[in-house]
Design a protein around this motif. Structure first.
Motif, PDB file in Angstrom:
ATOM      1  N   GLY A  86       0.854  -1.187   0.169  1.00 25.12           N
ATOM      2  CA  GLY A  86      -0.132  -0.317  -0.179  1.00 25.12           C
ATOM      3  C   GLY A  86       0.892   1.512   0.272  1.00 25.12           C
ATOM      4  O   GLY A  86       1.466   1.704  -0.731  1.00 25.12           O
ATOM      5  N   ALA A  87       1.058   2.239   1.065  1.00 21.91           N
ATOM      6  CA  ALA A  87       1.562   3.591   1.478  1.00 21.91           C
ATOM      7  C   ALA A  87       3.125   3.360   1.219  1.00 21.91           C
ATOM      8  O   ALA A  87       3.416   2.308   1.491  1.00 21.91           O
ATOM      9  CB  ALA A  87       0.954   4.057   2.716  1.00 21.91           C
ATOM     10  N   SER A 127      -1.656   6.317  13.850  1.00 23.09           N
ATOM     11  CA  SER A 127      -1.178   5.007  12.565  1.00 23.09           C
ATOM     12  C   SER A 127      -1.829   4.870  11.920  1.00 23.09           C
ATOM     13  O   SER A 127      -1.788   4.786  10.020  1.00 23.09           O
ATOM     14  CB  SER A 127      -0.813   4.088  13.389  1.00 23.09           C
ATOM     15  OG  SER A 127      -0.982   2.729  12.270  1.00 23.09           O
ATOM     16  N   ALA A 128      -3.290   4.939  11.333  1.00 22.72           N
ATOM     17  CA  ALA A 128      -4.405   4.752  10.383  1.00 22.72           C
ATOM     18  C   ALA A 128      -4.886   5.301   9.604  1.00 22.72           C
ATOM     19  O   ALA A 128      -4.852   5.204   8.081  1.00 22.72           O
ATOM     20  CB  ALA A 128      -6.353   3.881  11.605  1.00 22.72           C
ATOM     21  N   GLU A 130      -2.428   7.618   8.722  1.00 23.77           N
ATOM     22  CA  GLU A 130      -1.397   8.304   7.699  1.00 23.77           C
ATOM     23  C   GLU A 130      -1.029   6.896   7.307  1.00 23.77           C
ATOM     24  O   GLU A 130       0.252   7.315   6.542  1.00 23.77           O
ATOM     25  CB  GLU A 130      -0.211   9.566   8.809  1.00 23.77           C
ATOM     26  CG  GLU A 130      -0.824  10.718   9.158  1.00 23.77           C
ATOM     27  CD  GLU A 130       0.858  10.986  10.310  1.00 23.77           C
ATOM     28  OE1 GLU A 130       1.529  10.912  10.279  1.00 23.77           O
ATOM     29  OE2 GLU A 130      -0.543  12.259  10.961  1.00 23.77           O
ATOM     30  N   GLN A 131      -1.027   5.645   7.532  1.00 21.58           N
ATOM     31  CA  GLN A 131      -1.145   4.716   6.637  1.00 21.58           C
ATOM     32  C   GLN A 131       0.277   4.392   7.199  1.00 21.58           C
ATOM     33  O   GLN A 131       2.047   4.673   6.364  1.00 21.58           O
ATOM     34  CB  GLN A 131      -1.196   4.479   5.780  1.00 21.58           C
ATOM     35  CG  GLN A 131      -2.831   4.634   5.537  1.00 21.58           C
ATOM     36  CD  GLN A 131      -2.465   4.517   3.662  1.00 21.58           C
ATOM     37  OE1 GLN A 131      -1.698   4.655   2.687  1.00 21.58           O
ATOM     38  NE2 GLN A 131      -3.585   3.516   3.329  1.00 21.58           N
ATOM     39  N   ARG A 132       0.700   4.530   8.862  1.00 27.80           N
ATOM     40  CA  ARG A 132       2.010   4.520   9.211  1.00 27.80           C
ATOM     41  C   ARG A 132       2.249   3.171   9.748  1.00 27.80           C
ATOM     42  O   ARG A 132       1.402   3.201  10.707  1.00 27.80           O
ATOM     43  CB  ARG A 132       2.514   5.605  10.318  1.00 27.80           C
ATOM     44  CG  ARG A 132       2.872   6.693   9.104  1.00 27.80           C
ATOM     45  CD  ARG A 132       3.009   7.483   9.849  1.00 27.80           C
ATOM     46  NE  ARG A 132       3.255   9.246   9.922  1.00 27.80           N
ATOM     47  CZ  ARG A 132       4.872  10.291   8.792  1.00 27.80           C
ATOM     48  NH1 ARG A 132       5.809   8.706   9.154  1.00 27.80           N
ATOM     49  NH2 ARG A 132       4.374  10.447   8.405  1.00 27.80           N
ATOM     50  N   TRP A 148      -3.009   0.740  11.529  1.00 24.50           N
ATOM     51  CA  TRP A 148      -2.998   0.243   9.934  1.00 24.50           C
ATOM     52  C   TRP A 148      -1.485  -1.133  10.227  1.00 24.50           C
ATOM     53  O   TRP A 148      -2.215  -1.616   9.178  1.00 24.50           O
ATOM     54  CB  TRP A 148      -2.495   1.873   9.136  1.00 24.50           C
ATOM     55  CG  TRP A 148      -2.624   0.836   8.020  1.00 24.50           C
ATOM     56  CD1 TRP A 148      -2.781   0.944   6.991  1.00 24.50           C
ATOM     57  CD2 TRP A 148      -1.133   1.052   7.076  1.00 24.50           C
ATOM     58  NE1 TRP A 148      -2.427   0.864   5.755  1.00 24.50           N
ATOM     59  CE2 TRP A 148      -1.009   0.677   5.303  1.00 24.50           C
ATOM     60  CE3 TRP A 148       0.166   1.264   7.785  1.00 24.50           C
ATOM     61  CZ2 TRP A 148      -0.040   0.753   5.043  1.00 24.50           C
ATOM     62  CZ3 TRP A 148       1.116   0.987   6.477  1.00 24.50           C
ATOM     63  CH2 TRP A 148       0.862   0.688   5.277  1.00 24.50           C
ATOM     64  N   ALA A 149      -0.937  -0.660  11.009  1.00 25.30           N
ATOM     65  CA  ALA A 149       0.516  -1.941  10.211  1.00 25.30           C
ATOM     66  C   ALA A 149       1.374  -1.605  12.190  1.00 25.30           C
ATOM     67  O   ALA A 149       1.251  -0.316  12.662  1.00 25.30           O
ATOM     68  CB  ALA A 149       1.065  -1.612   9.641  1.00 25.30           C
TER      69      ALA A 149
END
Length: 242
Positions: A86-87, A127-128, A130-132, A148-149
């Motif tokens: 993804g990001a 985290s979700a 900013e997809q961090r 997100w991870a």
């Protein structure tokens, strides 16, 4: 629990999370008959962020798998390097990992850091949003579903923490490109442009400067540069500058 009994074996790298009695070979685990395998694994102390695959009776299953009586479960660790789909690969570190955050930034890795304890819900939400990848030693934080991870930081020593993260995620290294204070990108600057931040000795001794595009902080090869070069040199030699 009075449901089906299963047998669970954890990969060596995951045994740090489980009680001593479950660290050697398959051990019996009583389930409640309705919880998913992912829930069972987490209830035994292992964050799912650290699980690479769940293998039941020789077959890979999802965390939503419902265990059956006499299932033989193998809990494997994540593969390294771990792909993050993804990001662009970016990180978020909690309040306890400030030194690690600064060293990651020194290597040009995008590492946001919360210097205040804003709480697990806010960290997970960031985290979700900013997809961090959330880096933490807090297992409770890593169990939050809105992340997100995430990844557990196994050591308490900054040198080992840095090697762990670089080896696990293999981020591209671009040393000296980020502000260690705020994570912003650095740009070349003239002595005149940063003059107000320089003391007399620095103005006389140095001619090459950089400035953060976000916070304006000035950088030059000062007294601590040799120590920082050693950190960069070790990381680049082992993990490469991609």
């Amino acid at each position: 629990m009075n449901g089906p009994e299963i047998h669970v074996e954890f990969a060596p790298g995951l045994r740090v999370f489980v009680p001593h009695g479950r660290r050697s070979g398959p051990t019996p685990v009583a389930t409640d008959g309705s919880s998913t395998l992912g829930h069972v694994v987490e209830s035994l102390g292992v964050p799912l962020t650290e699980v690479g695959a769940l293998v039941v009776n020789g077959r890979t299953v999802a965390t939503s798998h419902l265990p059956a009586a006499a299932d033989s479960v193998e809990v494997r660790a994540v593969e390294r390097p771990q792909p993050v789909p993804g990001a662009p690969l970016r990180f978020l570190l909690d309040v306890h990992l400030g030194t690690l955050a600064r060293r990651m930034r020194l290597l040009g890795v995008d590492a946001a850091y919360e210097s205040l304890d804003i709480g697990d819900p806010a960290l997970a939400a960031r985290s979700a949003a900013e997809q961090r990848v959330m880096l933490s030693r807090d297992r409770g934080l890593l169990r939050r579903r809105e992340l997100w991870a995430g990844a557990f930081v196994y050591s308490t020593r900054p040198d080992e923490q840095l090697r762990d993260v670089l080896g696990r995620f293999a981020p591209a290294l671009r040393p000296w490109s980020r502000c260690t204070a705020c994570n912003g990108l650095l740009e070349e600057a003239s002595k005149d442009e940063v003059a107000e931040q320089l003391e007399g000795g620095t103005r006389r001794s140095y001619d090459v400067f950089a400035r953060c595009a976000e916070c304006g902080r000035a950088y030059w090869r000062g007294a601590h540069h040799q120590q920082l070069e050693a950190i960069v040199g070790r990381a680049v030699a082992e993990f490469g500058s991609k």
